[in-house]
Design an enzyme around this catalytic site. Structure first.
Site, PDB file in Angstrom:
ATOM      1  N   PRO A 125       0.835  -1.205   0.000  1.00 20.74           N
ATOM      2  CA  PRO A 125       0.000   0.000   0.000  1.00 20.74           C
ATOM      3  C   PRO A 125       0.869   1.255   0.000  1.00 20.74           C
ATOM      4  CG  PRO A 125       0.021  -0.988   2.177  1.00 20.74           C
ATOM      5  CD  PRO A 125       0.802  -1.908   1.297  1.00 20.74           C
ATOM      6  N   SER A 147       3.372   7.533  -5.291  1.00 19.20           N
ATOM      7  CA  SER A 147       2.588   7.743  -6.526  1.00 19.20           C
ATOM      8  C   SER A 147       1.155   8.139  -6.208  1.00 19.20           C
ATOM      9  CB  SER A 147       2.620   6.498  -7.407  1.00 19.20           C
ATOM     10  OG  SER A 147       2.223   5.342  -6.698  1.00 19.20           O
ATOM     11  N   HIS A 179      -4.645   5.561  -1.561  1.00 18.50           N
ATOM     12  CA  HIS A 179      -4.727   4.886  -2.860  1.00 18.50           C
ATOM     13  C   HIS A 179      -5.299   3.506  -2.557  1.00 18.50           C
ATOM     14  CE1 HIS A 179      -3.826   3.187  -6.731  1.00 18.50           C
ATOM     15  NE2 HIS A 179      -2.896   2.375  -6.257  1.00 18.50           N
ATOM     16  N   THR A 234      -2.101  -5.070 -12.505  1.00 16.18           N
ATOM     17  CA  THR A 234      -2.157  -3.791 -13.215  1.00 16.18           C
ATOM     18  C   THR A 234      -0.728  -3.288 -13.371  1.00 16.18           C
ATOM     19  OG1 THR A 234      -2.313  -2.454 -11.195  1.00 16.18           O
ATOM     20  CG2 THR A 234      -4.375  -3.245 -12.131  1.00 16.18           C
TER      21      THR A 234
END
Length: 318
Positions: A125, A147, A179, A234
């Site tokens: 994470p 990010s 995120h 991803t």
């Protein structure tokens, strides 16, 4: 501040799907003259570097290397993608204990050879691991960047653009917070080329109501899970998001991106990394912007911060 010089060196720690694709995206972008790949799987790292190098004739001059931490010495930016991958049905926060232990071995080695680099954390994470990196590195907060919600924000723009049949680049909005599952959509500041989204929808006779917002938000929040369910991981979009952040730093763009940064006093939130709109330039994060949220959004952001803090407090190995 990234010093202007004839060469630009970027190291990518972790040569899995995200790391290798990030190296590829960086290579295509032409922002670096040297890219170093480091991974515990030496053979795979060598193979990735070889494969990328064989395309050197089709891009700007760039030297692609595989190596160890010493080979990263003098990097302008170190991108950290290493860690356990998110499995089907697994949340980003469930990865935490595995990846904290990995980071405890990575970060001291990175810092040993890169005292002046900017560290860009991508591993999940990401908000928790950005905080861990900040603590382990001893670097100023400006030079430890996650990010964050750059990719989530792109997903939100894509969803709105698709439904309204407009270029997503004309949608101005942010996903903020974690995120992950507690992220928030900032509908109160969302606009289409400076026209508030509710006004735009009303003028163009388009849907904009609670159901619209819920559907769009759920699609954005669950996007990674949907991709993972179909292809296992991803990596394309996050590689592009990382490349965007890198370009902002190297070009001293002073552009606003919702990266993960240390929040010190925003709606009472302190001492936690969260995705926030930040001015990103040559010194890293130059300023976190305290945008005005409505009460519902602010409350959800506080809860998102609490979720991340609780995860850190409950994590083993810290």
């Amino acid at each position: 501040m990234i010093k202007k010089r004839n060469t630009t060196k970027i190291s990518v720690i972790g040569a899995g799907s995200v790391g290798a694709t990030t190296a590829y995206a960086l290579m295509l972008s032409g922002v670096a003259t040297e890219i170093v790949l480091v991974d515990v799987n030496k053979a795979k790292t060598e193979g990735e570097a070889m494969d990328l190098s064989h395309g050197a004739d089709f891009v700007k001059p760039v030297n692609i290397l595989s190596g160890d931490y010493k080979d990263t010495e003098g990097s302008d930016i170190v991108v950290i993608t290493a860690g356990a991958a998110q499995k089907v049905g697994e949340t980003r926060l469930q990865l935490i204990n595995k990846n904290i232990n990995i980071f405890k071995s990575i970060i001291p080695e990175v810092v040993k050879y890169n005292k002046d680099a900017i560290l860009l954390v991508v591993s999940n994470p990401v908000d928790v691991l950005s905080y861990v990196t900040y603590k382990l590195s001893g670097f100023p907060k400006e030079r430890v960047i996650g990010s964050g919600t750059v990719l989530d924000t792109s997903r939100l723009k894509h969803e709105i653009g698709k439904r309204y049949k407009i270029d997503p680049r004309n949608v101005n909005t942010y996903i903020m917070g974690e995120h992950g599952d507690s992220e928030i959509a900032t509908w109160s500041v969302t606009n289409i080329q400076n026209i508030k989204i509710d006004e735009y929808a009303n003028k163009e006779n388009l849907e904009y109501n609670d159901n619209f917002r819920k559907e769009v938000y759920e699609n954005v929040k669950n996007a990674a899970y949907e991709v993972i369910n179909r292809k296992g991981a991803t990596f394309y979009a996050i590689a592009l998001a990382v490349t965007r952040i890198v370009k902002a730093i190297l070009g001293d763009e002073k552009t606003i991106l919702p990266v993960s940064t240390l929040v010190e006093n925003y709606y009472g939130i302190k001492d936690v990394y969260l995705g926030m709109p930040c001015i990103v330039g040559g010194s890293g994060i130059e300023k976190a912007l305290s945008i005005d949220l409505n009460k519902t959004e602010a409350s959800k952001l506080v809860k998102s911060a609490e979720t991340l803090k609780n995860t850190l407090n409950n994590a083993s190995g810290l």
